[in-house]
Write an enzyme that holds these catalytic residues in place. Structure first.
Site, mmCIF file in Angstrom:
data_model
loop_
_atom_site.group_PDB
_atom_site.id
_atom_site.type_symbol
_atom_site.label_atom_id
_atom_site.label_comp_id
_atom_site.label_asym_id
_atom_site.label_seq_id
_atom_site.Cartn_x
_atom_site.Cartn_y
_atom_site.Cartn_z
ATOM 1 C CB CYS A 8 -5.906 0.968 4.291
ATOM 2 S SG CYS A 8 -5.289 1.705 5.812
ATOM 3 N N GLY A 9 -7.907 3.051 4.037
ATOM 4 C CA GLY A 9 -8.748 4.202 4.346
ATOM 5 C C GLY A 9 -8.077 5.254 5.212
#
Length: 92
Positions: A8-9
């Protein structure tokens, strides 16, 4: 045992939630797998030896490993289709 990289980010909250949902599903299906987490820009550093990459958002990069957008595991929208894709990739 299959190995799945979840990204994810930032490699923290969202990937943790996706990894948890993924493990629940795989356990239900009798598929033995481990997950590792990282942020999106660390995928190239962490993808060696992985059987599948699941991300929280779209990525246009080709890592030479099947890569799926796992957002459906968070929202529940079309998650059955995603789960079937994951199952097919890990049991082939």
């Amino acid at each position: 045992m299959k190995k799945i990289l979840v990204a994810c980010g930032t490699g923290m909250s969202t990937s943790t939630m996706i990894a948890h949902k993924l493990q629940e599903f795989l356990t239900e299906q009798g598929i033995s797998a481990t997950t590792a987490q990282c942020c999106l820009n660390e995928i190239p550093l962490n993808c060696n030896g992985m059987d599948l990459i699941v991300t929280s958002m779209r990525t246009n990069s080709d890592y030479g490993i099947p890569t799926l957008n796992g957002a459906a595991l968070l929202t529940g929208i079309n998650d059955d289709a995603l789960k079937q894709q994951i199952k097919a990739l890990l049991t082939q």
